[in-house]
Write an enzyme that holds these catalytic residues in place. Sequence first.
Site, PDB file in Angstrom:
ATOM      1  N   ARG A 238     -48.380 -38.905  -6.200  1.00  0.00           N
ATOM      2  CA  ARG A 238     -47.986 -39.900  -5.201  1.00  0.00           C
ATOM      3  C   ARG A 238     -47.787 -39.184  -3.869  1.00  0.00           C
ATOM      4  O   ARG A 238     -47.113 -38.149  -3.807  1.00  0.00           O
ATOM      5  CB  ARG A 238     -46.682 -40.584  -5.634  1.00  0.00           C
ATOM      6  N   HIS A 240     -45.966 -39.636  -0.508  1.00  0.00           N
ATOM      7  CA  HIS A 240     -44.891 -40.499  -0.014  1.00  0.00           C
ATOM      8  C   HIS A 240     -44.416 -39.992   1.339  1.00  0.00           C
ATOM      9  O   HIS A 240     -43.937 -38.860   1.464  1.00  0.00           O
ATOM     10  CB  HIS A 240     -43.720 -40.510  -0.997  1.00  0.00           C
ATOM     11  N   GLU A 242     -41.823 -39.776   4.263  1.00  0.00           N
ATOM     12  CA  GLU A 242     -40.370 -39.915   4.292  1.00  0.00           C
ATOM     13  C   GLU A 242     -39.959 -41.178   5.043  1.00  0.00           C
ATOM     14  O   GLU A 242     -40.593 -41.589   6.010  1.00  0.00           O
ATOM     15  CB  GLU A 242     -39.717 -38.694   4.936  1.00  0.00           C
ATOM     16  N   GLY A 282     -41.833 -43.204   9.685  1.00  0.00           N
ATOM     17  CA  GLY A 282     -42.334 -44.329  10.468  1.00  0.00           C
ATOM     18  C   GLY A 282     -43.841 -44.295  10.686  1.00  0.00           C
ATOM     19  O   GLY A 282     -44.321 -44.605  11.761  1.00  0.00           O
ATOM     20  N   ARG A 283     -44.581 -43.913   9.636  1.00  0.00           N
ATOM     21  CA  ARG A 283     -46.039 -43.714   9.765  1.00  0.00           C
ATOM     22  C   ARG A 283     -46.348 -42.651  10.809  1.00  0.00           C
ATOM     23  O   ARG A 283     -47.303 -42.736  11.554  1.00  0.00           O
ATOM     24  CB  ARG A 283     -46.761 -45.027  10.073  1.00  0.00           C
ATOM     25  N   THR A 303     -45.120 -55.547  11.586  1.00  0.00           N
ATOM     26  CA  THR A 303     -44.973 -54.090  11.568  1.00  0.00           C
ATOM     27  C   THR A 303     -46.144 -53.370  12.228  1.00  0.00           C
ATOM     28  O   THR A 303     -45.957 -52.316  12.854  1.00  0.00           O
ATOM     29  CB  THR A 303     -44.822 -53.575  10.125  1.00  0.00           C
ATOM     30  N   ASP A 315     -51.084 -46.733  12.437  1.00  0.00           N
ATOM     31  CA  ASP A 315     -50.708 -45.686  11.491  1.00  0.00           C
ATOM     32  C   ASP A 315     -51.160 -44.351  12.060  1.00  0.00           C
ATOM     33  O   ASP A 315     -52.352 -44.120  12.259  1.00  0.00           O
ATOM     34  CB  ASP A 315     -51.383 -45.938  10.131  1.00  0.00           C
ATOM     35  N   ARG A 317     -50.591 -41.370  10.689  1.00  0.00           N
ATOM     36  CA  ARG A 317     -50.543 -40.320   9.678  1.00  0.00           C
ATOM     37  C   ARG A 317     -51.904 -39.668   9.429  1.00  0.00           C
ATOM     38  O   ARG A 317     -52.942 -40.304   9.558  1.00  0.00           O
ATOM     39  CB  ARG A 317     -50.017 -40.874   8.349  1.00  0.00           C
ATOM     40  N   THR A 338     -51.175 -45.291  -5.476  1.00  0.00           N
ATOM     41  CA  THR A 338     -51.198 -45.802  -4.104  1.00  0.00           C
ATOM     42  C   THR A 338     -51.814 -47.183  -4.057  1.00  0.00           C
ATOM     43  O   THR A 338     -52.577 -47.581  -4.949  1.00  0.00           O
ATOM     44  CB  THR A 338     -51.988 -44.855  -3.178  1.00  0.00           C
ATOM     45  N   LYS A 343     -55.450 -43.347   2.071  1.00  0.00           N
ATOM     46  CA  LYS A 343     -55.063 -42.131   1.361  1.00  0.00           C
ATOM     47  C   LYS A 343     -56.219 -41.637   0.493  1.00  0.00           C
ATOM     48  O   LYS A 343     -56.489 -40.432   0.418  1.00  0.00           O
ATOM     49  CB  LYS A 343     -53.815 -42.369   0.511  1.00  0.00           C
TER      50      LYS A 343
END
Length: 383
Positions: A238, A240, A242, A282-283, A303, A315, A317, A338, A343
């Site tokens: 996974r 993840h 934070e 927060g992405r 969002t 996003d 990330r 997921t 991802k």
Amino acid sequence: MSLAAEPISPLMRTASRSVQRAVSELRRGDLVMLQGGDGRALLVRAAEMTDAPALALVRQIAGAEPALVLTDKRAIAAGILDQAVDPALADPMGAGTVVVAPAQGLTPDLVRVLADPTRPGSAQAVQPAVRPFPSAEGEALLLVKLARLLPAVIVAEVAADRAGEVAERNDLLSVRGADVQAYQATGESTLRQVVEASVPLADAENTRLIAFRAPDGGVEHLAILIGTPDPAQPVLARLHSECFTGDLLGSLRCDCGAQLRGAIREIAAQGSGVVLYLAQEGRNIGLMNKLRAYRLQDAGVDTVDANLMVGFEADERTYLPAATMLKALGFNAVRLMTNNPDKLAQLARWGVQVVDRVPHIFPANGHNVAYLRTKAEKAGHLL
């Protein structure tokens, strides 16, 4: 399972150090000198820390009128740009660079209204200009994003042949735009294991935490290794990001806490696996900016649009750090828990095979129904 140490060149260390120091200067509200990859030099200051004396200081040092630089997403939300910048002109994350230089000059009120969507006021009519990436202005935006501040900067151009002299006379730190561009990916691809310790968890007693950090001392990520997974087999994993509010405080606005604890329980039930706990609050816009986005959500914005209105991509990330950590642990193939197709795509891009997608869905709690709907309808999550 330790990460093999690769030599870090003195040049790379110097480049990373200059970017980190520039980030610190901006977070303190100070000026830095940016030597742009386009051959231009800019004085740079974070817009969210700009007041009248700060604008006056920029004018004094540069001998020129400062401008405000925004992302195209923020400029659209502020009502001064009609549409997003052509993707061919945008930075690697998709953000276009917009420069605002009113004929009558910038004022603190105008900077506040244009840069921060949570501050009241209305923008006056201005004619923004678009800069292609890479440009010195675009590199300045990348720098302030690294600082986890609002993605908006005050800049003033300084003659390139005078930039060193101006920086030295005013005790300003200098940073190269090329180093800013390379900083994040360099850190994410050079993560190495720092320490490992046994940490029994309520739902998975046979657990070890393995901390990773880049050689430049930057952002730290954690691997939560449950049981003893076989590197020769695809590992149940996974990724993840934070979430202080969801993971620690139990916020009901999102499903992050449920996803984290659910992944730990499921992996323990299956016998072994790994949760990568990535420092991407927060992405990847940071906690303060996530709270700004929450303010907009309280007013009815979803969002995805809230992140755009603050000035970020929906996003921000990247999953290069996850791929780097998995490979360091000896895992080249995963069964990924997921609902996020991005991802899957990014892990494959960075050389980790995804042999199976394991759905990871939890019921709505009454507070996050709209959040989950937006994930499915706008972010493409498989819910």
